[in-house]
Design an enzyme around this catalytic site. Structure first.
Site, PDB file in Angstrom:
ATOM      1  N   CYS A 196       0.789  -1.218  -0.640  1.00  0.00           N
ATOM      2  CA  CYS A 196       0.039   0.260  -0.022  1.00  0.00           C
ATOM      3  C   CYS A 196       0.858   1.300  -0.204  1.00  0.00           C
ATOM      4  CB  CYS A 196      -0.532   0.018   1.445  1.00  0.00           C
ATOM      5  SG  CYS A 196      -2.225  -1.410   1.436  1.00  0.00           S
ATOM      6  N   SER A 197       1.477   1.210   0.420  1.00  0.00           N
ATOM      7  CA  SER A 197       3.691   3.033   0.780  1.00  0.00           C
ATOM      8  C   SER A 197       3.439   2.230  -0.919  1.00  0.00           C
ATOM      9  CB  SER A 197       3.809   2.237   1.654  1.00  0.00           C
ATOM     10  OG  SER A 197       4.725   0.830   0.906  1.00  0.00           O
TER      11      SER A 197
END
Length: 361
Positions: free
Chosen positions: A143-144
């Site tokens: 997700c980053s």
């Protein structure tokens, strides 16, 4: 606010755009289609801060939620990632009056399927990009990763002024779903949606005319909490013969405990504080994660209104979530010239990625 801009050729995000599958499901529908009757598990879905999610699953099989083989899921990831990603790219190009022939660099971000050749090569083929187009692929950062992709094209743009770069985050999270009736798996299945988002980036002279809402990329800072490396992971499940994603219940607290540290350092390098930031564009990681960030940074619900609305309308879209929020802010047209903003994403590692941006003057 006037701040010291170290480089007159700093890259800009010119525009953002997204695409999602046509098929959407409410949380109640997902529970019903998966045959979930356990009240505890249903409450995880219903109380997630999510109203609906768009999924590349045409029909959910009530009797066989794990009917797809691992190979079939990977094929669905490839097809849907290319389709949604291409649509997001073309929408983004339309906003700035450009075409695929103008793309000189493409960075593809995904964690929901592994391909060799990777997505960048496949986009070159499907979109008809130049044979000299520079390619970057970021796979497995979770997700980053969207901010890592943005940082990569920022650096490329600095040494290639005037040339157009595209970042495309295309995640088919439903191609990584596994249903085994456990609470841990249900948390994952209740949270993630499918979608793609794209951003156009270019480094140009300061006197060049920029589109309204263009955002200047200034500084980038990462924080990795190595002790949390096992809190978010994608592992092979021998019993189901598929990969499965694990998300620890402690993630919101780890993010919350570290977010002030990384933000203070990011802003401190320019003698700024949280109160100097006009706009917060944060990954829609989940209701508890968002609440934890608000509490630890002293932000209001309005500060993260786009983060919450993206979560509500689409669920967690993994690497591209923050670009959905930035697009909503740009469409809102409430940002003024010179306003400062912070982009923030969180993911496996455990990692917090941040960037300082400023609206073009």
């Amino acid at each position: 606010m006037n701040i010291n801009t170290r480089d007159s050729h700093a890259p800009y995000i010119l525009a953002c755009a997204h695409d999602v599958p046509e098929t959407s499901y409410t949380q109640h529908e997902v529970c019903d289609n998966l045959g979930i009757k356990d009240g505890r598990i249903r409450s995880i879905f219903i109380n997630s801060g999510i109203s609906k999610r768009h999924l590349s699953i045409k029909e959910m099989a009530k009797s066989e939620p794990n009917a797809e083989s691992h190979g079939e899921m990977l094929n669905r990831h490839e097809y849907s990632a290319l389709e949604l990603g291409a649509n997001a790219i073309n929408k983004c190009l339309t906003k700035i009056g450009k075409t695929v022939e103008d793309i000189a660099c493409i960075c593809c971000v995904t964690s929901t399927g592994f391909l060799v050749p990777a997505l960048s090569a496949r986009f070159c083929q499907s979109l008809g990009l130049s044979e000299f187009c520079n390619r970057i692929d970021i796979v497995g950062m979770g997700c980053s990763a969207g901010l890592n992709g943005l940082d990569a094209v920022k650096n490329w743009s600095v040494v290639n002024p005037g040339k157009l770069a595209i970042v495309v985050c295309t995640e088919i999270c439903s191609a990584a779903y596994l249903e085994d009736g456990t609470i841990a798996t249900s948390v994952v299945n209740s949270l993630f949606g499918d979608g793609a988002s794209a951003a156009a980036v270019v480094s140009e002279p300061a006197d060049k005319i920029l589109p309204a809402g263009a955002v200047r990329l200034l500084d980038k800072l990462s924080l990795t909490e190595s002790e949390g490396i096992g809190m978010m992971k994608f592992d092979w499940n021998d019993e189901q013969h598929k990969n499965s994603f694990y998300l620890s219940k402690d993630v919101p607290y780890v993010v919350g405990s570290k977010v002030e540290k990384v933000i203070n350092r990011l802003l401190g390098e320019r003698s700024l504080s949280v109160s100097d930031i006009d706009h917060w564009i944060v990954h829609s990681g989940g209701k508890k994660v968002i609440d934890s960030i608000c509490i630890n940074l002293g932000l209001t619900k309005n500060d993260l209104r786009h983060t919450r609305s993206v979560l509500n309308d689409f669920g967690n879209l993994s690497s591209g979530s923050f670009l959905f929020s930035l697009e909503r802010l740009q469409n809102e047209k409430t940002a003024n010239k010179g306003d400062l903003g912070v982009l923030m994403t969180m993911g496996p590692g455990a990692a917090i990625e941040t960037a300082l941006v400023q609206w073009a003057e």
